[in-house]
Design a protein around this motif. Structure first.
Motif, PDB file in Angstrom:
ATOM      1  N   PHE A 511       0.853  -1.193   0.000  1.00 55.79           N
ATOM      2  CA  PHE A 511       0.000   0.000   0.000  1.00 55.79           C
ATOM      3  C   PHE A 511       0.883   1.235   0.000  1.00 55.79           C
ATOM      4  O   PHE A 511       1.840   1.311   0.781  1.00 55.79           O
ATOM      5  CB  PHE A 511      -0.893  -0.019   1.245  1.00 55.79           C
ATOM      6  CG  PHE A 511      -1.782  -1.231   1.281  1.00 55.79           C
ATOM      7  CD1 PHE A 511      -3.066  -1.168   0.761  1.00 55.79           C
ATOM      8  CD2 PHE A 511      -1.324  -2.440   1.781  1.00 55.79           C
ATOM      9  CE1 PHE A 511      -3.879  -2.297   0.746  1.00 55.79           C
ATOM     10  CE2 PHE A 511      -2.133  -3.577   1.776  1.00 55.79           C
ATOM     11  CZ  PHE A 511      -3.407  -3.506   1.261  1.00 55.79           C
ATOM     12  N   TYR A 512       0.556   2.186  -0.878  1.00 59.36           N
ATOM     13  CA  TYR A 512       1.396   3.371  -1.038  1.00 59.36           C
ATOM     14  C   TYR A 512       0.648   4.630  -0.593  1.00 59.36           C
ATOM     15  O   TYR A 512      -0.585   4.673  -0.609  1.00 59.36           O
ATOM     16  CB  TYR A 512       1.817   3.527  -2.499  1.00 59.36           C
ATOM     17  CG  TYR A 512       2.743   2.429  -2.996  1.00 59.36           C
ATOM     18  CD1 TYR A 512       4.127   2.581  -2.914  1.00 59.36           C
ATOM     19  CD2 TYR A 512       2.244   1.251  -3.533  1.00 59.36           C
ATOM     20  CE1 TYR A 512       4.986   1.583  -3.367  1.00 59.36           C
ATOM     21  CE2 TYR A 512       3.096   0.253  -3.985  1.00 59.36           C
ATOM     22  CZ  TYR A 512       4.468   0.422  -3.904  1.00 59.36           C
ATOM     23  OH  TYR A 512       5.307  -0.565  -4.349  1.00 59.36           O
ATOM     24  N   LEU A 513       1.428   5.657  -0.299  1.00 62.34           N
ATOM     25  CA  LEU A 513       0.845   6.909   0.194  1.00 62.34           C
ATOM     26  C   LEU A 513       0.015   7.634  -0.854  1.00 62.34           C
ATOM     27  O   LEU A 513      -0.777   8.514  -0.530  1.00 62.34           O
ATOM     28  CB  LEU A 513       1.964   7.850   0.684  1.00 62.34           C
ATOM     29  CG  LEU A 513       2.691   7.395   1.955  1.00 62.34           C
ATOM     30  CD1 LEU A 513       3.908   8.292   2.201  1.00 62.34           C
ATOM     31  CD2 LEU A 513       1.754   7.412   3.154  1.00 62.34           C
ATOM     32  N   ASP A 514       0.185   7.299  -2.117  1.00 67.13           N
ATOM     33  CA  ASP A 514      -0.615   7.962  -3.155  1.00 67.13           C
ATOM     34  C   ASP A 514      -1.917   7.210  -3.427  1.00 67.13           C
ATOM     35  O   ASP A 514      -2.603   7.503  -4.410  1.00 67.13           O
ATOM     36  CB  ASP A 514       0.195   8.113  -4.448  1.00 67.13           C
ATOM     37  CG  ASP A 514       0.478   6.766  -5.101  1.00 67.13           C
ATOM     38  OD1 ASP A 514       0.285   5.724  -4.445  1.00 67.13           O
ATOM     39  OD2 ASP A 514       0.902   6.755  -6.274  1.00 67.13           O
ATOM     40  N   GLY A 515      -2.234   6.220  -2.581  1.00 66.75           N
ATOM     41  CA  GLY A 515      -3.493   5.499  -2.748  1.00 66.75           C
ATOM     42  C   GLY A 515      -3.368   4.257  -3.608  1.00 66.75           C
ATOM     43  O   GLY A 515      -4.350   3.560  -3.853  1.00 66.75           O
ATOM     44  N   THR A 516      -2.148   3.953  -4.074  1.00 67.76           N
ATOM     45  CA  THR A 516      -1.928   2.777  -4.935  1.00 67.76           C
ATOM     46  C   THR A 516      -1.806   1.503  -4.095  1.00 67.76           C
ATOM     47  O   THR A 516      -1.249   1.526  -3.005  1.00 67.76           O
ATOM     48  CB  THR A 516      -0.638   2.976  -5.761  1.00 67.76           C
ATOM     49  OG1 THR A 516      -0.838   4.086  -6.631  1.00 67.76           O
ATOM     50  CG2 THR A 516      -0.287   1.739  -6.574  1.00 67.76           C
ATOM     51  N   ILE A 517      -2.328   0.414  -4.651  1.00 65.62           N
ATOM     52  CA  ILE A 517      -2.168  -0.913  -4.060  1.00 65.62           C
ATOM     53  C   ILE A 517      -1.426  -1.746  -5.089  1.00 65.62           C
ATOM     54  O   ILE A 517      -1.775  -1.713  -6.282  1.00 65.62           O
ATOM     55  CB  ILE A 517      -3.546  -1.542  -3.769  1.00 65.62           C
ATOM     56  CG1 ILE A 517      -4.330  -0.665  -2.790  1.00 65.62           C
ATOM     57  CG2 ILE A 517      -3.396  -2.970  -3.244  1.00 65.62           C
ATOM     58  CD1 ILE A 517      -5.825  -0.966  -2.772  1.00 65.62           C
ATOM     59  N   GLU A 518      -0.414  -2.476  -4.652  1.00 64.21           N
ATOM     60  CA  GLU A 518       0.357  -3.288  -5.596  1.00 64.21           C
ATOM     61  C   GLU A 518       0.379  -4.740  -5.131  1.00 64.21           C
ATOM     62  O   GLU A 518       0.570  -5.019  -3.954  1.00 64.21           O
ATOM     63  CB  GLU A 518       1.793  -2.757  -5.710  1.00 64.21           C
ATOM     64  CG  GLU A 518       2.602  -3.472  -6.783  1.00 64.21           C
ATOM     65  CD  GLU A 518       3.954  -2.811  -7.046  1.00 64.21           C
ATOM     66  OE1 GLU A 518       4.434  -2.081  -6.155  1.00 64.21           O
ATOM     67  OE2 GLU A 518       4.528  -3.043  -8.122  1.00 64.21           O
TER      68      GLU A 518
END
Ligand SMILES: *[C@@H]1O[C@H](CO)[C@@H](O)[C@H](O)[C@H]1NC(C)=O
Ligand SMILES: *[C@@H]1O[C@H](CO)[C@@H](O)[C@H](O)[C@H]1NC(C)=O
Ligand SMILES: *[C@@H]1O[C@H](CO)[C@@H](O)[C@H](O)[C@H]1NC(C)=O
Ligand SMILES: *[C@@H]1O[C@H](CO)[C@@H](O)[C@H](O)[C@H]1NC(C)=O
Ligand SMILES: *[C@@H]1O[C@H](CO)[C@@H](O)[C@H](O)[C@H]1NC(C)=O
Ligand SMILES: *[C@@H]1O[C@H](CO)[C@@H](O)[C@H](O)[C@H]1NC(C)=O
Ligand SMILES: *[C@@H]1O[C@H](CO)[C@@H](O)[C@H](O)[C@H]1NC(C)=O
Ligand SMILES: *[C@@H]1O[C@H](CO)[C@@H](O)[C@H](O)[C@H]1NC(C)=O
Ligand SMILES: *[C@@H]1O[C@H](CO)[C@@H](O)[C@H](O)[C@H]1NC(C)=O
Ligand SMILES: *[C@@H]1O[C@H](CO)[C@@H](O)[C@H](O)[C@H]1NC(C)=O
Ligand SMILES: *[C@@H]1O[C@H](CO)[C@@H](O)[C@H](O)[C@H]1NC(C)=O
Ligand SMILES: *[C@@H]1O[C@H](CO)[C@@H](O)[C@H](O)[C@H]1NC(C)=O
Ligand SMILES: [Cu+2]
Length: 814
Positions: A511-518
């Motif tokens: 989970f990333y701070l820009d709202g991305t999920i990988e």
């Protein structure tokens, strides 16, 4: 093959014994007929011998104790507790019609319980509860039963509930989740122990030839140095007819279990149709690409001296993964002269209250920055996440693995016949404890995982880890001659790893701070290789007598996105070249490009590939939830590492109707309670007639403002080269998918994170440092940045040139 890797060691003592024994033991084999290891760990796939209990496990592990949080509601997807599993098993034994034998006593001609697990509640019921407060969904279990007491052995699944077991509880059919209308799966391998014995008998009948060609002995007792196993799944020329090719593998003599690196190049074919071993037969032999249609024919050729011997594929240091010193074939002048020195490490935030995520351990509920989600674990597929919310809004209802295919090819019948469907073996049973400091940072929070097979509950301590770390590159930066602004890319990861036989799969949900999920999957461990003979079209010659057998890995994931409700659409926005005139172009056309907006609005059009040159963007959007500029809010799905992929082989002769989730790179379907999974762990028993044929999901339903599910594939076309020896490395064997906000918010949400610094400077040096209230790690001074030394650039005017005054003013660089 054989490995009876009984990992369900129930006591620490037993674990230590196993660990000790495995130091010099061969791969453990099925030691007594009637053992049902085949059901616990279906054993066709070569399995390694991981110790199930690490000697150093203290019961508390290393787990960082993250601050507690209370889940907003109970984890309704949670695995069965040990007590629930016991109750369900007792209930099943009370169902006299099942005619169950206790798992420890059961042989292949008895009926017994293979596994019990929670039945994932229907989404419809969950949303009623979670979103509309309409009562908690009933809790149900599912059970897979081995039905051996019949001439037509099979496996079948049932649902049991509601839980807790009461007089209301019933055993009912689970047929509603099968696309063929029944979970009944014919089991053509029910007598695996006997077929294995039969193989060893066949081998013994030509021991003189085997000694001559392979310099070894295949024996079911521990004195042999060759093993025999072959294709998976089994082959059925006609229904009920079972044919299998097998081959010899050399059993490693050290702790390094690289048996799959030592195929011996001699093959035989068996007809193991039916349950009566006296009717089984040898159909032929293959050596150096010559087929002999009977054992007699093969012997005659050998006796006539017609067999040229292949170079033996023998054990050696090349199998081991230990440090091998600087003087290997990488060259005497290795630049790894400093590798004994400690590498840089990640350090945790200071103290327990420095931990920036919260965990409800009981409910497996996690909050990190603007994300929250529930973690669950399944025997078939390992970690699954539910109700992933971002800024309070659900983005993904369910995210997890569905199936992992490893489809081989080759000029020999064993490689050609190998197409593993790994949920058959399960990712849960092999999700062993993670090693803190290596698999995960030392400061990670660890969770256990449990599965219930053969009436035993097995827990893998510390097998799921949660941690925050710096991705090693910035999330954002910009600089001028007056300021520099930078944002750290700190992300949160849920990680697990499963060693399914020879292969190790690492799964990350990040989970990333820009709202991305990988979603990332990586593969390591031992390749399954082929004996080198006339197979240059199927792989590289990578060692004496060894070919790196080519194969495709395709790992299918389910991403049930819900963008601002379940009514969503699948948008396809394409950039394409056009020739067009504009009011200002004086009637002249220019060659340029533009954006085309479209939707994929029917399942019939929803088996997709990633477009060449990435010229289309695929988004799950809510047409009815537009942002203030009128653009529908959505999340995009986009391959990251490895570019997404699908299987090269189409219409597989081995997998028949059981790989329809791997023919394309991604798929979109309408969400249905009856279509929870793209595959079923029992498909492998009878690939022509799978429990779930993914193709049946595509029946013309609308995808226009419906609850839609995206199924995507990660993997690699793996043509092992010398660098795969001894083990495949994660650096290249990886694939990932990003699920990222697309016109979802009005700006980059990472601006709301204090992981940002701005430094104002001029020729006189740093004038101000803005850290926005962020704290910095204390204690280790080497990790605290010194912002005040920043200079931006150093100009030395060269005309007129004055080395004494190198810092004289110059023009701004911007
Ligand atoms: C994991 O299992 C161990 C051993 O049963 C137990 O002591 C520990 O509390 C468990 N950890 C979690 C996070 O549940
Ligand atoms: C029940 O199973 C046993 C083997 O465990 C078998 O001998 C018997 O025939 C079975 N009974 C029925 C009614 O199928
Ligand atoms: C294997 O050989 C042994 C000894 O000849 C025999 O007793 C046994 O029945 C054989 N097993 C099979 C499955 O053919
Ligand atoms: C055959 O095996 C024996 C015993 O392991 C060994 O001593 C011998 O060197 C081997 N021969 C060859 C040709 O590898
Ligand atoms: C397969 O074998 C079983 C048991 O002998 C029999 O009942 C069934 O009809 C057979 N199926 C086919 C397709 O031959
Ligand atoms: C395998 O054996 C069965 C009988 O046990 C027979 O009907 C079938 O034809 C055989 N198949 C082959 C390929 O030999
Ligand atoms: C094997 O091949 C030989 C020669 O081609 C043929 O005469 C014989 O009938 C075959 N045997 C079997 C069992 O197919
Ligand atoms: C390796 O290093 C040695 C010692 O520094 C040097 O003499 C030799 O030429 C080097 N060999 C190669 C292939 O670079
Ligand atoms: C996406 O749109 C482009 C342009 O309209 C079209 O060529 C392409 O086939 C579409 N892709 C899919 C998967 O529908
Ligand atoms: C969009 O939302 C409005 C207001 O809630 C509702 O009336 C309308 O039916 C929705 N339209 C669609 C296509 O879902
Ligand atoms: C889930 O949905 C299926 C299909 O509608 C239904 O048959 C099944 O009973 C439901 N399960 C539960 C536990 O309600
Ligand atoms: C650089 O600045 C110094 C101090 O202001 C001045 O004495 C010197 O002449 C300057 N040099 C040049 C080459 O302009
Ligand atoms: Cu591979």
């Amino acid at each position: 093959m054989l490995l009876s890797l009984r990992v369900a060691v129930t006591s620490l003592l037993a674990g230590l014994l196993l660990g000790a024994a495995s130091v010099n033991a061969k791969v453990p084999r099925v030691s007594h007929p009637g053992s049902k290891h085949a059901k616990f760990f279906p054993s066709k796939r070569p399995s390694t011998s991981p110790a199930s209990v690490s000697g150093s496990f203290t019961g508390t592990g290393w787990s960082a104790s993250a601050p507690r949080v209370s889940a907003p509601y109970e984890n309704i997807w949670a695995e069965l507790t040990d007590d629930e599993a016991a109750d369900v098993i007792a209930f099943l034994h009370d169902c006299k019609e099942l005619n169950l034998t206790a798992a420890t006593d059961a042989g292949s001609w008895d009926n017994s319980i293979m596994r019990v697990e929670v039945l994932t509640p229907n989404k419809t019921d969950v949303l009623h509860f979670v979103d509309h407060n309409l009562g908690k969904p009933e809790r149900w279990a599912r059970a897979a039963i081995w039905v051996g007491a019949t001439v037509e052995p099979h496996v079948i699944e049932y649902q049991i509930g509601p839980l807790p077991i009461s007089e209301r509880s019933v055993l009912t059919s689970l047929d509603w989740l099968s696309t063929k209308g029944t979970t009944f799966q014919r089991n053509y391998d029910a007598d695996e122990d006997l077929t294995t014995e039969f193989m060893y008998n066949v081998s013994a009948s030509i021991q003189d030839i085997i000694t001559d060609l392979l310099n070894g002995t295949a024996s079911r007792s521990d004195d042999g140095d060759l093993d025999i196993w072959g294709i998976d799944p089994l082959w059925h020329p006609t229904p009920n007819e079972t044919v299998q090719w097998v081959t010899f593998w050399r059993i490693p003599s050290t702790v390094f279990d690289g048996e799959t690196l030592m195929p011996q190049g001699l093959f035989f074919e068996l007809n193991t149709t039916g349950r009566d071993p006296s009717a089984w037969s040898v159909l032929g032999w293959l050596y150096r690409d010559v087929f002999y249609n009977s054992t007699e024919a093969f012997r005659a050729a050998w006796e006539a001296g017609e067999l040229k011997k292949s170079r033996l594929n023998l054990e050696g240091d090349w199998i081991g993964s230990d440090y091998q010193g600087p003087t290997t074939d990488v060259g005497a002048n290795s630049t790894m002269w400093a590798s004994e020195k400690a590498p840089p490490v990640m350090v945790p935030p200071s103290g327990e209250d420095g931990i920036r995520y919260k965990v409800d351990t009981e409910n497996r509920y996690v909050e990190w920055m603007d994300f929250s989600f529930f973690i669950t674990f399944r025997r078939d597929t390992g970690v699954r996440l539910f109700d992933i919310k971002y800024r309070g809004e659900r983005i993904i209802y369910e995210l997890g693995l569905e199936e992992a295919l490893a489809h081989y090819a080759g000029n020999d019948p064993v490689q050609s016949g190998t197409a593993y469907l790994d949920t058959y073996y399960g990712f849960g049973p092999y999700a062993f404890e993670l090693l803190a400091g290596y698999d995960c940072p030392t400061y990670a929070t660890f969770l256990n995982s449990t599965f219930h097979a053969e009436e035993v509950s097995t827990t893998h301590p510390n097998s799921i880890c949660l941690f925050e770390n710096d991705q090693g590159y910035l999330l954002q930066r910009h600089s001028t001659s007056a300021y520099v602004a930078s944002t750290k890319n700190i992300a949160f990861t849920v990680r697990s790893a499963s060693t399914v036989g020879n292969y190790d799969y690492n799964f990350d949900y990040t989970f990333y701070l820009d709202g991305t999920i990988e979603v990332t999957v990586r593969a390591s461990g031992y390749i399954q290789a082929a004996a080198y003979y006339a197979n240059n079209d199927y792989g590289y010659h990578i060692h004496d007598g060894l070919s790196g057998s080519m194969h495709d890995h395709v790992l299918t994931f389910k991403a049930d996105l819900d963008i601002l409700g379940t009514a969503n659409s699948f948008a396809n926005h394409t950039v394409a070249p056009v020739t067009t005139a504009y009011p200002w172009s004086h009637g002249m056309e220019r060659s340029t490009m533009r954006l085309f907006r479209d939707y994929v609005d029917n399942e019939d059009d929803a088996k997709l590939h990633w477009p060449q040159n990435a010229h289309s963007m695929f988004m799950v959007v809510n047409k009815n939830a537009t942002n203030e500029f009128g653009e529908p809010r959505g999340y995009r799905i986009m391959p990251s590492k490895g570019n997404g992929m699908f299987a090269t082989i189409q219409n597989s002769s081995n997998l028949l109707n059981s790989m329809n989730f791997a023919t394309h790179a991604l798929y979109v379907t309408r969400q249905k309670d009856t279509e929870p999974h793209a595959a079923n762990a029992n498909n492998n028993y009878d690939t022509a007639n799978p429990v779930v044929d993914f193709n049946a999901f595509f029946d013309g339903e609308s995808l226009d403002q419906e609850d839609i599910v995206v199924w995507f594939n990660l993997g690699m076309h793996h043509v092992p080269h010398t660098g795969d020896l001894p083990n495949t490395v994660f650096t290249t064997a990886q694939g990932s998918m990003q699920i990222l906000p697309h016109n979802y918010l009005l700006h980059d949400p990472s601006r709301d994170s204090r992981q940002t610094v701005r430094i104002d400077y001029n020729d006189s040096g740093v004038q101000a440092v803005h850290t926005f209230g962020a704290e910095f790690s204390e204690g280790l001074t080497s990790v605290v940045p010194d912002f005040w030394v920043y200079r931006g650039d150093i100009d030395v005017r060269k005309f007129p040139y004055d080395p004494q005054h190198p810092f004289n003013d110059t023009e701004s660089i911007v």
